[in-house]
Write a protein that holds these residues in place. Structure first.
Motif, PDB file in Angstrom:
ATOM      1  N   SER A 261       0.825  -1.210   0.000  1.00  0.00           N
ATOM      2  CA  SER A 261       0.000   0.000   0.000  1.00  0.00           C
ATOM      3  C   SER A 261       0.863   1.264   0.000  1.00  0.00           C
ATOM      4  CB  SER A 261      -0.938  -0.008   1.204  1.00  0.00           C
ATOM      5  OG  SER A 261      -0.189  -0.054   2.418  1.00  0.00           O
ATOM      6  N   SER A 262       1.977   1.244   0.728  1.00  0.00           N
ATOM      7  CA  SER A 262       2.877   2.409   0.733  1.00  0.00           C
ATOM      8  C   SER A 262       3.501   2.618  -0.643  1.00  0.00           C
ATOM      9  CB  SER A 262       3.969   2.214   1.776  1.00  0.00           C
ATOM     10  OG  SER A 262       3.414   2.098   3.066  1.00  0.00           O
ATOM     11  N   LEU A 263       3.868   1.521  -1.305  1.00  0.00           N
ATOM     12  CA  LEU A 263       4.458   1.626  -2.639  1.00  0.00           C
ATOM     13  C   LEU A 263       3.442   2.162  -3.655  1.00  0.00           C
ATOM     14  CD1 LEU A 263       6.844   1.088  -4.527  1.00  0.00           C
ATOM     15  CD2 LEU A 263       5.995  -1.257  -4.808  1.00  0.00           C
ATOM     16  N   ILE A 264       2.214   1.677  -3.560  1.00  0.00           N
ATOM     17  CA  ILE A 264       1.165   2.158  -4.482  1.00  0.00           C
ATOM     18  C   ILE A 264       0.903   3.654  -4.266  1.00  0.00           C
ATOM     19  CG2 ILE A 264      -1.294   1.982  -5.034  1.00  0.00           C
ATOM     20  CD1 ILE A 264      -1.098  -1.002  -4.471  1.00  0.00           C
ATOM     21  N   ALA A 265       0.860   4.089  -3.006  1.00  0.00           N
ATOM     22  CA  ALA A 265       0.649   5.506  -2.711  1.00  0.00           C
ATOM     23  C   ALA A 265       1.774   6.364  -3.275  1.00  0.00           C
ATOM     24  CB  ALA A 265       0.516   5.714  -1.206  1.00  0.00           C
ATOM     25  N   LEU A 266       2.991   5.865  -3.177  1.00  0.00           N
ATOM     26  CA  LEU A 266       4.127   6.612  -3.703  1.00  0.00           C
ATOM     27  C   LEU A 266       4.066   6.721  -5.225  1.00  0.00           C
ATOM     28  CD1 LEU A 266       6.854   8.014  -3.203  1.00  0.00           C
ATOM     29  CD2 LEU A 266       7.948   5.749  -3.356  1.00  0.00           C
ATOM     30  N   VAL A 267       3.730   5.610  -5.893  1.00  0.00           N
ATOM     31  CA  VAL A 267       3.669   5.614  -7.361  1.00  0.00           C
ATOM     32  C   VAL A 267       2.589   6.572  -7.865  1.00  0.00           C
ATOM     33  CG1 VAL A 267       3.127   4.206  -9.373  1.00  0.00           C
ATOM     34  CG2 VAL A 267       4.630   3.297  -7.596  1.00  0.00           C
ATOM     35  N   PHE A 268       1.404   6.509  -7.259  1.00  0.00           N
ATOM     36  CA  PHE A 268       0.312   7.358  -7.709  1.00  0.00           C
ATOM     37  C   PHE A 268       0.570   8.835  -7.417  1.00  0.00           C
ATOM     38  CE2 PHE A 268      -2.196   3.454  -7.940  1.00  0.00           C
ATOM     39  CZ  PHE A 268      -2.911   3.674  -9.106  1.00  0.00           C
ATOM     40  N   SER A 269       1.165   9.132  -6.291  1.00  0.00           N
ATOM     41  CA  SER A 269       1.454  10.525  -5.951  1.00  0.00           C
ATOM     42  C   SER A 269       2.517  11.112  -6.874  1.00  0.00           C
ATOM     43  CB  SER A 269       1.902  10.632  -4.496  1.00  0.00           C
ATOM     44  OG  SER A 269       3.058   9.829  -4.277  1.00  0.00           O
ATOM     45  N   VAL A 270       3.544  10.318  -7.200  1.00  0.00           N
ATOM     46  CA  VAL A 270       4.566  10.811  -8.142  1.00  0.00           C
ATOM     47  C   VAL A 270       3.967  10.997  -9.535  1.00  0.00           C
ATOM     48  CG1 VAL A 270       6.739  10.215  -9.272  1.00  0.00           C
ATOM     49  CG2 VAL A 270       6.475   9.825  -6.832  1.00  0.00           C
ATOM     50  N   THR A 271       3.095  10.063  -9.965  1.00  0.00           N
ATOM     51  CA  THR A 271       2.422  10.194 -11.261  1.00  0.00           C
ATOM     52  C   THR A 271       1.577  11.450 -11.315  1.00  0.00           C
ATOM     53  OG1 THR A 271       2.375   7.782 -11.436  1.00  0.00           O
ATOM     54  CG2 THR A 271       0.920   9.036 -12.898  1.00  0.00           C
ATOM     55  N   SER A 272       0.876  11.736 -10.213  1.00  0.00           N
ATOM     56  CA  SER A 272       0.044  12.949 -10.149  1.00  0.00           C
ATOM     57  C   SER A 272       0.912  14.211 -10.229  1.00  0.00           C
ATOM     58  CB  SER A 272      -0.764  12.948  -8.864  1.00  0.00           C
ATOM     59  OG  SER A 272      -1.537  14.117  -8.748  1.00  0.00           O
ATOM     60  N   MET A 273       2.057  14.187  -9.602  1.00  0.00           N
ATOM     61  CA  MET A 273       2.957  15.342  -9.658  1.00  0.00           C
ATOM     62  C   MET A 273       3.451  15.576 -11.083  1.00  0.00           C
ATOM     63  SD  MET A 273       5.250  14.743  -6.236  1.00  0.00           S
ATOM     64  CE  MET A 273       6.483  15.881  -6.835  1.00  0.00           C
ATOM     65  N   VAL A 274       3.840  14.506 -11.769  1.00  0.00           N
ATOM     66  CA  VAL A 274       4.350  14.643 -13.138  1.00  0.00           C
ATOM     67  C   VAL A 274       3.233  15.133 -14.076  1.00  0.00           C
ATOM     68  CG1 VAL A 274       5.328  13.381 -15.083  1.00  0.00           C
ATOM     69  CG2 VAL A 274       6.131  12.920 -12.771  1.00  0.00           C
ATOM     70  N   THR A 275       2.026  14.617 -13.864  1.00  0.00           N
ATOM     71  CA  THR A 275       0.900  15.020 -14.716  1.00  0.00           C
ATOM     72  C   THR A 275       0.541  16.491 -14.525  1.00  0.00           C
ATOM     73  OG1 THR A 275       0.019  12.779 -14.579  1.00  0.00           O
ATOM     74  CG2 THR A 275      -1.470  14.489 -15.372  1.00  0.00           C
ATOM     75  N   SER A 276       0.559  16.945 -13.282  1.00  0.00           N
ATOM     76  CA  SER A 276       0.196  18.338 -12.999  1.00  0.00           C
ATOM     77  C   SER A 276       1.225  19.315 -13.551  1.00  0.00           C
ATOM     78  CB  SER A 276       0.054  18.542 -11.496  1.00  0.00           C
ATOM     79  OG  SER A 276       1.293  18.270 -10.829  1.00  0.00           O
ATOM     80  N   LEU A 277       2.466  18.867 -13.727  1.00  0.00           N
ATOM     81  CA  LEU A 277       3.490  19.750 -14.280  1.00  0.00           C
ATOM     82  C   LEU A 277       3.295  20.020 -15.768  1.00  0.00           C
ATOM     83  CD1 LEU A 277       6.694  18.313 -12.552  1.00  0.00           C
ATOM     84  CD2 LEU A 277       5.502  20.443 -12.021  1.00  0.00           C
ATOM     85  N   GLN A 278       2.480  19.209 -16.440  1.00  0.00           N
ATOM     86  CA  GLN A 278       2.243  19.397 -17.873  1.00  0.00           C
ATOM     87  C   GLN A 278       1.293  20.545 -18.163  1.00  0.00           C
ATOM     88  OE1 GLN A 278       0.913  15.626 -19.383  1.00  0.00           O
ATOM     89  NE2 GLN A 278       2.852  14.587 -18.945  1.00  0.00           N
ATOM     90  N   PHE A 279       0.489  20.978 -17.177  1.00  0.00           N
ATOM     91  CA  PHE A 279      -0.473  22.066 -17.384  1.00  0.00           C
ATOM     92  C   PHE A 279       0.182  23.424 -17.186  1.00  0.00           C
ATOM     93  CE2 PHE A 279      -3.144  18.426 -16.356  1.00  0.00           C
ATOM     94  CZ  PHE A 279      -4.114  18.526 -17.335  1.00  0.00           C
TER      95      PHE A 279
END
Length: 279
Positions: A261-279
């Motif tokens: 669960s900790s690994l999944i939270a880390l992956v999704f949070s990093v993905t969200s950060m990278v996605t938000s940088l595109q806007f």
């Protein structure tokens, strides 16, 4: 609220039963002319001429107001029950037009009344005669849909979501009409697509700013979650054994669940950060 709605429907049905014939002319939506009693003729004077001009202007204004027939008002405000009841009792009402020469299909499409437009589709009223009609400015049904509304028709928050619904409504109407309507020009020489792009520029820019604001807020939250997730992965619950340097709860069933669960939270949070940088 539901009880008031039921009472309104009952009153409408009673009024329709009392009306013996449809009281409006189908071509212009005005009441038919009635014979007036002969008045005693008087000698024309300046006072009488001025009075006649004022009466003529008042009659013209009154006639303009009378062109808003009940079925047109109901279609414009999305009162599906009234539209259906009037069509069942007086089918000729489908040909009514208002002072701007707009029929029921145009008003339902222009005011984003989905239920009324769906009713017209189910009753197979969207014929070529109704869809071929244009208003006094040469705008077709698709032209009126392409125009940005002056008020907020969709009950949703956010300019980006408003723009999304505007595009969906335009595509819905576009797909329900024959392809030869797409290249129709109004009196100003514009097609529906050109009007849509020009009239929705402000809403599109507001939607872009709204998305940037939301993405910035999400990036802050994602950064906090990523930091907490990284800290939980680096720290084993219960500590580490001194003799073997292994986690204390290595063989515990909950330890594997905690790590995944900790690994999944880390992956999704990093993905969200990278996605938000595109806007």
């Amino acid at each position: 609220m539901k009880e008031k709605h039921e009472y309104a429907v009952q009153i409408m049905e009673m009024l329709l039963e009392c009306a013996s014939t449809y009281e409006y002319d189908y071509s212009a939506g005005t009441q038919p002319a009635t014979k007036q009693e002969d008045d005693i003729t008087t000698a024309p004077t300046e006072e009488n001429e001025e009075k006649g001009q004022k009466d003529q202007k008042a009659d013209g204004k009154k006639q303009k107001d009378q062109k808003e027939t009940p079925i047109l008002i109901a279609a414009k405000n999305g009162i599906t029950e009234m539209v259906e009841a009037i069509l069942d009792s007086s089918p000729v009402a489908i040909h009514d037009r208002n002072s701007l020469d707009k029929n029921i299909v145009m008003l339902a499409a222009e005011n984003r009344q989905r239920t009324v437009y769906k009713l017209l589709q189910e009753k197979k009223i969207l014929t070529e005669t109704m869809c071929d009609a244009v208003d006094n400015e040469g705008n077709s049904v698709l032209h009126l849909v392409a125009m940005a509304p002056h008020r907020q028709p969709w009950r949703i928050l956010g300019a980006a979501l408003q723009m999304q619904w505007e595009i969906a409504w335009y595509k819905l109407l576009r797909n329900s009409l024959p392809r030869n309507y797409f290249i129709h020009y109004n009196k100003e020489g514009n097609t529906a697509e050109e009007i849509f792009r020009e009239s929705h520029q402000e809403l599109a820019s507001k939607g872009g700013e709204w998305l940037k604001t939301i993405s910035n807020s999400c990036s802050v939250v994602a950064t906090l979650v990523a930091g907490v997730s990284f800290a939980t992965i680096a720290t084993a619950p219960g500590g580490i054994k001194e003799d073997s340097s292994k986690p204390t709860f290595e063989r515990h069933p909950g330890f594997l669940l905690y790590a995944v669960s900790s690994l999944i939270a880390l992956v999704f949070s990093v993905t969200s950060m990278v996605t938000s940088l595109q806007f």
